[in-house]
Write a protein that holds these residues in place. Structure first.
Motif, mmCIF file in Angstrom:
data_model
loop_
_atom_site.group_PDB
_atom_site.id
_atom_site.type_symbol
_atom_site.label_atom_id
_atom_site.label_comp_id
_atom_site.label_asym_id
_atom_site.label_seq_id
_atom_site.Cartn_x
_atom_site.Cartn_y
_atom_site.Cartn_z
ATOM 1 N N ALA A 852 43.989 47.332 26.619
ATOM 2 C CA ALA A 852 45.028 46.921 27.570
ATOM 3 C C ALA A 852 44.580 46.986 29.024
ATOM 4 C CB ALA A 852 46.273 47.798 27.381
ATOM 5 N N ASP A 853 43.322 47.353 29.296
ATOM 6 C CA ASP A 853 42.870 47.478 30.682
ATOM 7 C C ASP A 853 42.975 46.142 31.411
ATOM 8 O OD1 ASP A 853 42.296 50.069 30.173
ATOM 9 O OD2 ASP A 853 40.116 49.893 30.376
ATOM 10 N N GLY A 854 43.792 46.114 32.479
ATOM 11 C CA GLY A 854 43.920 44.905 33.282
ATOM 12 C C GLY A 854 44.566 43.742 32.577
ATOM 13 N N LEU A 855 45.164 43.967 31.425
ATOM 14 C CA LEU A 855 45.731 42.881 30.622
ATOM 15 C C LEU A 855 47.037 42.386 31.234
ATOM 16 C CD1 LEU A 855 45.339 41.263 28.012
ATOM 17 C CD2 LEU A 855 46.695 42.993 26.837
ATOM 18 N N ARG A 856 47.142 41.072 31.398
ATOM 19 C CA ARG A 856 48.362 40.446 31.904
ATOM 20 C C ARG A 856 48.672 39.236 31.040
ATOM 21 N NH1 ARG A 856 47.921 39.811 38.335
ATOM 22 N NH2 ARG A 856 50.202 39.860 38.139
ATOM 23 N N SER A 857 49.950 38.826 31.037
ATOM 24 C CA SER A 857 50.370 37.720 30.182
ATOM 25 C C SER A 857 51.429 36.895 30.893
ATOM 26 C CB SER A 857 50.953 38.241 28.860
ATOM 27 O OG SER A 857 50.048 39.085 28.193
ATOM 28 N N GLY A 858 51.406 35.579 30.669
ATOM 29 C CA GLY A 858 52.443 34.713 31.218
ATOM 30 C C GLY A 858 51.930 33.765 32.274
ATOM 31 N N LEU A 859 52.874 33.203 33.063
ATOM 32 C CA LEU A 859 52.567 32.314 34.175
ATOM 33 C C LEU A 859 52.683 33.114 35.458
ATOM 34 C CD1 LEU A 859 54.373 28.971 33.226
ATOM 35 C CD2 LEU A 859 52.011 29.666 32.806
ATOM 36 N N LEU A 860 51.570 33.356 36.113
ATOM 37 C CA LEU A 860 51.523 34.259 37.256
ATOM 38 C C LEU A 860 51.588 33.525 38.589
ATOM 39 C CD1 LEU A 860 48.788 36.748 36.015
ATOM 40 C CD2 LEU A 860 51.208 36.621 35.413
#
Length: 871
Positions: A852-860
Motif C-alpha cells: 500500500a506504500d504510496g498507493l492511490r486510486s481514482g481520477l486525481l
C-alpha cells in the motif's frame, strides 16, 4: 523492407511473431486444465504472443510431481491449447534454476576450490589430509616462505600420501596452502516437487548429458518438438563453481603444462600470476561453452528447436560464447550503462543475429500486483534503448481464478502480470504498442558507432573466490568500466556495443576503422594480439581512445591513439565525427537507438525520465524528408523536410523518427497550423459527475476523486459519468479537433511515499499520474481509447455530437490495494506457511508489507476539453 512505405505498412500491422510473451510459472507444478485454458485465452485476448513455461516451488499439496506422467500430459495439453490459440509455447529445460535435480550425483554436481591457508614455523610437520565433508577431494598442497601479512612470492608443491603431507624443517615463517575440490552444495533454487537436488556441473559434458536424458528429453517428447518455439536456459547462477574434476587434463591439453604446479597463483600474487589466472579462467569458459552451451545446442538442433539462453553470470562465461546459442537473451534495464541486456544485445549485433530477447519486468515495481502499465511501458523503453527487440515478461503466475479474499497464487518476487490486475483492460493497447516497436526494431541492421572493449585480462586478475571476488565476468568487467564511460558515449550522441577478445579476432580492422572509434576503458593489461589488432585499426584510419582515471603522464602525438580521462571522453568522441543523433538541449533522460533499413533510417527516441522534455534532434543520417510515427496508433503524426526535428516527449513517452527521400504515406499526417480556440474544465457547472462501483448505483461525486480514502482495499474499476452540452461550449459550428486532457504527471520527489518499497533493480515510473492507473474513455457510447501513460490526452472529435454528450470514464487501479487488506494478507501468509511446513522453505515472499506504500486510486484531476480551429 526497403522503403518507408513498406516499413509503415508493417509498423501499422506488425507480424504476430513480434508480440511480447510471458513467463508462465507453474507452482508445484500442479495445474488444473480449466485454469490452463482460461489463462491461455487471457494471454491471447491481451495481444500477447505466447508463454515460456517455468516449473517452480509448490503453493499447495502436489498430486503430480515434476516429471510424472500426469505432469507431462498437462504440459502437452497446454501446448495443444496454445497452438489452437496461435500462441508460441517455449519450454524451460529444468525446474527452478540453475539446472540440476535428483539425477545429479556427487560426481556430476557443481564443484568449487576451497583454500586452507595456515602459517607455520620452521619445525618439521606431518599434516593429516582428511576430507571434512562428503565429496571433498585433495587437489594440491603448497609450501612457501613468508607469512599471512607478507605472503610468499613463490611456492613449491608438496606430495601427499597415506592421508598426510610431510613438511621438512626450514626457515620460519612459512605458509602452507591446501587446495581442496568440493561440491558447492548448491541445490536447485525454487525447485518444483520432484525436481529437488544438486545443481549440475556446467563444465562437465557427462553432467549435461545426464540432465538432458533425465529432464529435457521427457519434456520435449511429451510436448512434441514441432509445438515448441524454443527451449530455454534461465539465469546462470551456479554460485562459486570454479572447478571440475577433469580441469587439470583440459588445461594441459590447451597450455601444455600442469596447472597444479601453479594453482597457488589463483590465491597469491606473483610474477606471472595474471597470465595464469587468465589461462585458468579461459579454460573454464572453454569448458562451459563446449560442454554446456555446445552440447545443448547440438541436442536441440537435432530436434529442430532453437536454444535460447541468458549467457552471463556463473559458471564463468564470455560475451563471445553467445555464438554457441540460437536465440540471445539478456536481462536488466538501465540504458545508459553496461547491463546484462547490453551484454546480450552487443553479442547479437556483432554476431549478426536479428533477434535480441530480454527477460523484462523482472523486479518491476515490487511487490506483486503493484506494477502498472506505465511501469511496464517505461521499463520496456529501457530495453529497446539497449538494443532489445523481443520481450519475455516476468511474468504470469499460473493460478486458480480469484475467489473471495484469496487473490490466488503469486510469485515470491516480481510482478503478477495477468488478468487479475484491475488495469488489465489496458493490456491489449500496451501489447499492440510494444509489438509495433519490437517489429520495427528487427528491421535492417543496428547502428552503433563505438566499440567498448571488455577488459577481460584485468577482470581475470581480480576474478574468483580466491581473490575475494566473484566468478561473474560481466559483473567484474562492468565494475572496471564504471558508469561514467558508457554515460559519456551516450551523452556524446553515439550508441555502443561491447566487444571481447575472441569476438574482436573475427572482425576486420579496416571495417571497424570505417564505422567508429574503439574505446579502452581503464585497461591495464592488454593481450599482445589485441594490441596488434588495435594498431591495425589505427593503420586503417580508425581511432583508439584509451580512457584513464588520470591524465596520461606521457601524452602521445598519435591522433589515431588518444589517451584521455573520463571527463574528456564525450568531447573526444564528438571530435571523431558527427554524433549519430545530436540532442539540443542535451538531456541525460533522452535516449535513442538507430536502425538502417535499406535507404531508410529509423530512430527510436525515448524520454526515460519523469519530466516533460522539449528539444530538437539533428540526425547524422541524410534524407530529404522526415516523419514521426506514433507507436500507439501506427500512424504518421508529423513530417517535414530535412533538418532539425522538434520533439516534445512527456515522461516515459517515445517517438519514432524516420528519414528517407520520400513520404511514407501521402496525406497520412494531420494538417499543420492549428490553434487552440477554447478550453473548458469538466468539473464545474450545474451538471455533476457521478461514480458507480460494481454492484452499486451511481452517486454524485466531486473531482478530483480518490476512492482509496473511503475504499482503501478495493481493487477493480469504477465508472465516472458526466454530461456536457457541446453547443454551449462552441456553438453550432464544430471545431476541427477536440481533445480530452486529464493533466500532467508530476515527478515523484525523494522522500515521497511513492518512492518507498524500491528493491534492488526494481523499476517504477517515478511520477504521480492524474489517472490511477488507467482510464477507458467512452463518449456517446463510442470507445475513444484507453489512457495508461503520459501524455494523458485523447482525441474525441469523431465521437462528439451537437447538444448533450455523455462522457464515461472507467478507471482501474492497482490490485495491490486488495493485497494490502488484512484478510488477504492473512490468506497469503497461510498459504506460504502451509507450503513451508509441507515442503520446506523454498522461497520467501518479498515486500508484501509495502503493497500500500504510496498507493492511490481514482481520477486525481479534473479533465479539461480543449478544442482547436484551423487557421
Amino acid at each position: 523492407m526497403t522503403t518507408a512505405a513498406e516499413l509503415l505498412a508493417g509498423f501499422a500491422a506488425p507480424a504476430p511473431e513480434a508480440r511480447p510473451m510471458m513467463r508462465w510459472w507453474w507452482f508445484g507444478p500442479d495445474v488444473e486444465r480449466t485454469d490452463i485454458v482460461r489463462q491461455l485465452k487471457a494471454v491471447a485476448d491481451a495481444g500477447l504472443g505466447g508463454v515460456e513455461v517455468a516449473y517452480v516451488y509448490p503453493l499447495s499439496t502436489v498430486e503430480h510431481p515434476f516429471g510424472s506422467a500426469e505432469f507431462l500430459n498437462d504440459l502437452r495439453f497446454a501446448a495443444d491449447t496454445a497452438a489452437s490459440l496461435g500462441l508460441r509455447f517455449d519450454l524451460t529445460l529444468g525446474s527452478g534454476w540453475s539446472f540440476g535435480g535428483p539425477h545429479i550425483t556427487a560426481e556430476t554436481a557443481s564443484r568449487r576450490l576451497i583454500w586452507d591457508v595456515r602459517e607455520i614455523g620452521g619445525n618439521a610437520l606431518r599434516i593429516g589430509i582428511e576430507p571434512r565433508w562428503p565429496g571433498e577431494e585433495l587437489v594440491a598442497v603448497y609450501l612457501g616462505e613468508g607469512s599471512l601479512q607478507e605472503p610468499p612470492i613463490s611456492f613449491e608443491r608438496l606430495e601427499a600420501g597415506d592421508g598426510a603431507v610431510l613438511v621438512d624443517a626450514g626457515r620460519s615463517p612459512r605458509l602452507v596452502a591446501i587446495a581442496w575440490s568440493a561440491p558447492t552444495g548448491q541445490q536447485v533454487k525454487r525447485a518444483a516437487v520432484g525436481a529437488e537436488g544438486p545443481v549440475l556441473d556446467h563444465y562437465s559434458k557427462t553432467a549435461v548429458l545426464d540432465h538432458l536424458r533425465a529432464v529435457a528429453e521427457p519434456l520435449v517428447e511429451a510436448v512434441g518438438a514441432e509445438r515448441i518455439g524454443s527451449v530455454f536456459c534461465d539465469s546462470l547462477e551456479a554460485y562459486d563453481a570454479d572447478w571440475t574434476s577433469n580441469l587439470p587434463g583440459e588445461f594441459r591439453a590447451r597450455h601444455s603444462r600442469d596447472p597444479l604446479d601453479e594453482l597457488w597463483k589463483l590465491r597469491f600474487d606473483a610474477v606471472g600470476a595474471d597470465l595464469f589466472r587468465a589461462e585458468f579462467y579461459e579454460t573454464l569458459s572453454d569448458l562451459f561453452e563446449e560442454n554446456f552451451l555446445g552440447v545443448i545446442r547440438e541436442w536441440s538442433a537435432q530436434r529442430g528447436v532453437p536454444f535460447r539462453v541468458q549467457n552471463y553470470g556463473v559458471p564463468l562465461t564470455r560475451l563471445s560464447a553467445y555464438a554457441s546459442v540460437d536465440i540471445i537473451e539478456g536481462e536488466g534495464w538501465g540504458w545508459g550503462g553496461v547491463t546484462q541486456t547490453r551484454w546480450a544485445a552487443s553479442a547479437a549485433h556483432r554476431l549478426g543475429r536479428d533477434i535480441v530477447s530480454a527477460e523484462t519486468w523482472t523486479w518491476v515495481h515490487s511487490p506483486s500486483l503493484r506494477a502498472t502499465p506505465l511501469d511496464l511501458k517505461g521499463e520496456a523503453h529501457e530495453h529497446f534503448l539497449l538494443g532489445v527487440n523481443h520481450l519475455i515478461g516476468h511474468g504470469w503466475p499460473a493460478s486458480p481464478a480469484r475467489s473471495g479474499v484469496n487473490l490466488g497464487r503469486l510469485f515470491y518476487a516480481s510482478g503478477a502480470l495477468d488478468d487479475r490486475n484491475a488495469w488489465w483492460p489496458a493490456m491489449p493497447a500496451l501489447a499492440a504498442y510494444l509489438t509495433r516497436l519490437c517489429w520495427l526494431l528487427r528491421q535492417g541492421r543496428p547502428v552503433a558507432d563505438v566499440m567498448l572493449y571488455l577488459p577481460s585480462a584485468d577482470a581475470y586478475d581480480v576474478l574468483g573466490l580466491a581473490q575475494g571476488g566473484s566468478l561473474d565476468l560481466w559483473r567484474t568487467a562492468r565494475a572496471i568500466i564504471g558508469d561514467a564511460i558508457p554515460a559519456a558515449i551516450r551523452d556524446a550522441g553515439f550508441d555502443f556495443d561491447l566487444i571481447d577478445d575472441r569476438m574482436l579476432e573475427t572482425l576486420d580492422p579496416a571495417t571497424v576503422a570505417s564505422t567508429g572509434p574503439v574505446v579502452l576503458p581503464h585497461v591495464e593489461r592488454l593481450p599482445e594480439s589485441v594490441h596488434g589488432w588495435l594498431r591495425a585499426v589505427c593503420a586503417s584510419g580508425g581511432t583508439v581512445i584509451e580512457v584513464r582515471s588520470e591524465a596520461a603522464t606521457s601524452p602521445t602525438d598519435d591522433s589515431s591513439w588518444r589517451v584521455i580521462t573520463d571527463e574528456e571522453l564525450a568531447g573526444a568522441l564528438r571530435a571523431t565525427g558527427n554524433p549519430d543523433l545530436r540532442v539540443e538541449p542535451a538531456s541525460s533522460d533522452i535516449g535513442f537507438v538507430h536502425r538502417r533499413v535499406g535507404d531508410v533510417d529509423v530512430y527510436f527516441v525515448a524520454n526515460a525520465g519523469a519530466e516533460t522534455r522539449r528539444f530538437s534532434v539533428a540526425p547524422r543520417a541524410s534524407g530529404s524528408h522526415w516523419q514521426l510515427w506514433d507507436p500507439q496508433t501506427g500512424r504518421v503524426t508529423e513530417e517535414g523536410d530535412a533538418g532539425a526535428v522538434p520533439l516534445e516527449l512527456a515522461p516515459y513517452e517515445a517517438a519514432v523518427l524516420v528519414l528517407g527521400d520520400g513520404a511514407a504515406s501521402v496525406g497520412s499526417a494531420p494538417e499543420a497550423g492549428t490553434v487552440t480556440a477554447g478550453e473548458h474544465p469538466l468539473g464545474d457547472g450545474a451538471r455533476p459527475w457521478t461514480v458507480a462501483f460494481p454492484g452499486e448505483d451511481a452517486s454524485p461525486v466531486a473531482l478530483p476523486h480518490e476512492w482509496s480514502v473511503d475504499r482503501p482495499y478495493f481493487a477493480g474499476t469504477a465508472t465516472y459519468e458526466h454530461v456536457f452540452d457541446a453547443t454551449e461550449l462552441w456553438g453550432d459550428e464544430p471545431p476541427a479537433r477536440v481533445e480530452l486532457d486529464f493533466g500532467e504527471a508530476e515527478p515523484v520527489r525523494a522522500g515521497d511515499a511513492a518512492e518507498r518499497g524500491m528493491r534492488g533493480a526494481s523499476f517504477r515510473a517515478m511520477v504521480q499520474p492524474p489517472i490511477r492507473e488507467i482510464a477507458v474513455v467512452t463518449l456517446n457510447g463510442v470507445e475513444c481509447g484507453t489512457l495508461y501513460a503520459p501524455p494523458y490526452r485523447l482525441d474525441v472529435t469523431d465521437s462528439l455530437r451537437p447538444g448533450d454528450n455523455v462522457l464515461r470514464i472507467t478507471a482501474g487501479n492497482a490490485t495491490a490495494a486488495a493485497l494490502a487488506a488484512p484478510n488477504a494478507a492473512r490468506s497469503l501468509e497461510a498459504d506460504v506457511a502451509a507450503s513451508h511446513e509441507q515442503y520446506g522453505v523454498r522461497f520467501r515472499m518479498q515486500d508484501v508489507e509495502h503493497a500500500a506504500d504510496g498507493l492511490r486510486s481514482g481520477l486525481l484531476a479534473v479533465p479539461t476539453l480543449r478544442w482547436e480551429a484551423s487557421r
